[in-house]
Structures are given as C-alpha cells and as structure tokens.
Design an enzyme around this catalytic site. Structure first.
Site, PDB file in Angstrom:
ATOM      1  CB  SER A 197      -0.925  -0.107   1.300  1.00  0.00           C
ATOM      2  OG  SER A 197      -2.055   0.832   1.123  1.00  0.00           O
ATOM      3  CD  GLU A 313      -4.748  -4.203  -4.227  1.00  0.00           C
ATOM      4  OE1 GLU A 313      -4.966  -4.016  -3.018  1.00  0.00           O
ATOM      5  OE2 GLU A 313      -3.786  -4.607  -4.640  1.00  0.00           O
ATOM      6  CG  HIS A 410      -5.520  -2.341   0.064  1.00  0.00           C
ATOM      7  ND1 HIS A 410      -4.484  -2.152  -0.926  1.00  0.00           N
ATOM      8  CD2 HIS A 410      -5.141  -1.444   1.064  1.00  0.00           C
ATOM      9  CE1 HIS A 410      -3.781  -1.299  -0.555  1.00  0.00           C
ATOM     10  NE2 HIS A 410      -3.928  -0.919   0.613  1.00  0.00           N
TER      11      HIS A 410
END
Length: 493
Positions: A197, A313, A410
């Site tokens: 991320s 995600e 995610h």
C-alpha cells in the site's frame, strides 16, 4: 538426583534464551534470542525529529556507549486524528533474523497506512525471516503533515526538500542497514526494499529518487503500482500554505511551536484531492520527476522488480468508508469528484447497477491499483528483470461485510506472508508465496526448487500468475481490470 537440583535444571530449560548483544555503528544493543529467531527492536536510526529538527532531513543519531535495551519497539510516529500515537521521537527500526545468520539477504519492509498511519511493528516478521532464511528490517517513518508538509519557507532553509521527509527517513534507515547489516549476519550488498500500500508506493518513490541509488538491489511493491497518481510540488505547497493559515501562523517558528495533535487536527481540515491525502511529492530534489514519468523514461534506479496486486483491492476500503452503502446519486457524485469532466465516460463504462458501492470498489480497483501495476510491469520489463502476479484468493480471511464479498481485498496477502492460516490449502499458498519472495531476495528471480514456474514479465505481456489456494493459473490483467479503457481515458485527458 536431589529434588532441588531437578527443579533448577527444569527451570533453566523453561527460561527464555539469554539476551544477545550486537555492536552497531552507533553503540551496543541487546535483543532477544530464542530457538527460532533473534529479535532486536526499537533501534534508533536517526535523531529525534523534534524542535528545530521538525521538517528537516533526518540527522545522525547521537552515539551511545551503554548497551541499549532492544527488546521492545520504539514509539510509533504521530498518526491521523483518533490514533493514540503523538510522540515525534519515533525514528526507530526493528531487526529479525533466523537463529543462525551469515551473509543473508536483508529485506527492508515499509508499512502501509495511506501515509497517515501505521508503524514498523504492525507486522511480526519473525516467522517470515526464519522460513525465508533472510534478515527482515521494519521501520517507522514520519507520517502525515509531519512527514510530508511542503512549504516554500521550508525549501528556503533546506534546499527544495520539503514534502518528502518521510521518504528521506526511509533512505536514512537504508543507509543504517548498509552500515550495520553485517553485524546481524546480513549481506549489505543484497538488500530488498519491499512494502504494501503506502509502503509499496514508497518503494516506487525510492525507485524514482536519486538519493536511494545503491541503497537496495531488488524491489517488491505490493498494492502500490508506480504509475498511481501522486501530488506535485505545486499542489502540496498550496496545501502547506492553507495549513499555515489554518493554524494562524506566519512563520516556521510558529509552525514548529504547535503540538503534533494541533498539526494533525489542522491537516485533517484541509480539503485535499480525492485520490490522496498528505503524500510524498514529486518536483523537488528528493523525487525530481513524477514516478510514472520516471518509469516511462527509464529514469529510475534499475533493480529487479516484483510487482504484486490483489484482485479486489478496493472492496475493503469502500466497505470501511461507506458501511451503509451508497446510492446511485452518491456514486455519480463520487466519480465526478475524482474524474471531473471525464466522469460521464467512467459512469457509462461502470454503470451503478444494483450495488453502486461494489461498482465503485471495482472501478477504483481497476484504475488506481491493477492497471497502474500493469503499467509499471510494462514500462519496467524492458529495462529490468520484472515479475508480476495477482493475489486472487476468493475467500481470504477477513471480517464479514454485509454489502458484498470482500474477495482478495487490499492487505489480504499480508497474513499469507506474515501470519498463519488455519486452512491447509491457504497455508500451502502462504508457504509458496514466502518461497517466491525469499528466492527473489536471494537471486532477483522468484523461481526455485519446488516452486511452480513463474515466467518473467516481458514488454507487451498482460498475463500474470494468479495466486489462489489449491490451483495455479494465469489471468489476463488488462482484460480483467478494463485497462484499455483506462489507458484511453488517460490519453485523452
């Protein structure tokens, strides 16, 4: 044998292994040694960025002579409002090694958290270090307005470096690793920078930063494609000026007199672009050009690259931000806020349908995560060895969501690398992924004995391995995530 002696021997067997001492370039430290790992935590790698050192490049730490207790993490950096961390004395790192270590690859982990939250000890890398037979370093770096404030007055005193203090912290930690890796049994000439991320985006920033040249020899970005949009210096300075006005300040003395809580609260009130908050900026001396342009033009630190993204995600991000869902009208407003004049094209390609929140999640996954990752693969693969994958476990462990299934959301892959899975097929996938990551750290190529073949990505490719329990398959990343549409949209605006 006397009973007391037996009890004494048993107590010795049950007592944790003795603390181990390592001498770093700054002074001696002692950490924890067990049969399965060695751990050293809370090691300062730069001076506390407080007082006059706030919003300055990291300074060297003051050396020490007394052995430093390295058995617990150091302070986390001040976080977004509502988080409990407010101590600016936070530039610490942690080192985990297998029980025996000699010239092992070093993997430096950069945590996620949208550049406004997170810490190096968010993950427990000890099992990964042992299984991969590598040394893992995790670290804190300055976050939010304290890490990424850009302002002309700061540039005037510091040489066009404002907006990127958190990235400079990461580079200071990498220099510490280069100087100290051998003391822990690591190879200072074989360092892999990896992150997820915001940590993955940070990897991209360092790839595009001249100051990081030579500090790492391989790179892995998870859920952070290097073509994702990031703010330029002009946008960042506009927000820095707005922050100054919000706080009623006219100079840096006033700004530096504010508490972290005051700064974080004021920063949260500044309107920012829908696509990022307080992020690293390009256009200064730390990151001279947009990372996307750096990759397009080949102006990046050329090391073998592994680019990983997750199939779903944005599901968890949208579910967290809109727990009650969104209406079709809200969906249209959100897309207009992001894409402005191009919003009608996006809305036509991604009609709201029966579940606008899920549609919003899918479109966000496609344009912000998957297609920027694919673009990174395609630009980099002609210049450096590149490997790409998509994490695709439909039933990745997580929290239930009433709006829609989260799928391979995610951050879902982190538990496969750094956790333990209850289902045998998922744990087998975890072991395979750790094998790939470790072989990449060792050689720059994820392939190795006992692992399914992972083809190198070539220019023009669109197919990548899809990692899911119990099966090996490939997926057309471009078709799955509508990348032709997003490329056309980008070219037209």
């Amino acid at each position: 044998m006397p009973k007391l002696l037996v009890l004494t021997l048993l107590a010795g067997l049950l007592t944790p292994c003795p603390v181990a001492t390592v001498t770093t370039t700054d002074g001696p430290i002692h950490g924890t040694v067990t049969a399965n790992y060695r751990s050293y935590q809370g090691i300062p790698y730069a001076a506390p960025p407080v007082g006059a050192l706030r919003w300055r490049p990291p300074e060297p730490v003051q050396p020490w002579t007394q052995t430093l207790d390295a058995t617990a993490p150091g302070n986390a950096c001040p976080q977004a409002p509502g988080e409990p961390h407010t101590d600016e004395n936070c530039l610490y790192l942690n080192v985990s090694t297998p029980p025996e270590a000699h010239r092992l690859p070093v993997m430096v982990w950069l945590h996620g958290g949208s550049f406004i939250s997170g810490a190096g000890n968010d993950i427990d890398p000890r099992s990964f270090a042992a299984k991969a037979h590598v040394i893992v370093v995790t670290l804190n770096y300055r976050l939010g307005v304290l890490g990424f404030l850009a302002h002309p007055a700061l540039d005037a005193e510091g040489g066009d470096q404002s907006g990127d203090y958190g990235i400079q912290d990461q580079q200071a930690a990498l220099r510490w690793v280069k100087a100290n890796a051998a003391a822990f049994g690591g190879d200072p000439g074989n360092v892999t920078l990896f992150g997820q991320s915001a940590g993955g985006a940070s990897v991209c920033m360092n790839l595009a930063s001249p100051g990081a040249a030579g500090l790492f020899q391989r790179a892995i970005t998870e859920s952070g494609g290097c073509l994702a949009p990031e703010p330029d210096k002009a946008i960042a300075e506009r927000n820095g000026t707005a922050l100054t006005a919000q706080l009623g300040c006219t100079d840096l003395v006033c700004l530096r007199s504010k508490t972290p809580d005051e700064l974080l609260a004021a920063a949260a009130a500044i309107p920012y672009s829908p696509t990022y908050s307080w992020h690293p900026v390009w256009g200064g001396s730390v990151i001279p050009v947009k990372p996307a342009d750096a990759f397009h033009n080949g102006q990046f630190n050329r090391v073998p690259l592994l680019v990983s993204s997750n199939r779903d995600e944005a599901t968890i991000l949208i579910a967290q931000q809109y727990p009650d869902g969104i209406t079709a009208d809200q969906y249209a407003q959100l897309q207009t806020g992001v894409f402005k004049a191009a919003a009608p094209q996006v809305l036509a390609h991604y009609p709201a349908g029966d579940n606008p929140a899920l549609t919003f999640a899918r479109s966000t996954t496609d344009w912000f995560f998957s297609c920027t990752s694919l673009g990174t693969d395609q630009f980099a693969s002609g210049l450096v060895p590149t490997y790409a994958d998509e994490f695709a476990d439909d039933n990745a462990p997580g929290w239930p969501n009433p709006l829609f299934p989260l799928g391979a959301y995610h951050g879902a892959e982190l538990q496969y690398l750094f956790g333990h899975l209850d289902k045998p097929a998922q744990q087998a996938l975890a072991d395979r992924m750790i094998g790939y990551w470790s072989r990449f750290a060792w050689t720059g190529n994820p392939n190795g004995p006992g692992l399914p073949a992972w083809p190198r990505f070539r220019p023009g490719d669109v197919a990548v391995p899809a990692f899911a329990p119990g099966r090996s398959q490939t997926v057309d990343l471009a078709a799955e995530h509508q990348c032709a549409f997003w490329a056309a949209l980008s070219a037209g605006h």
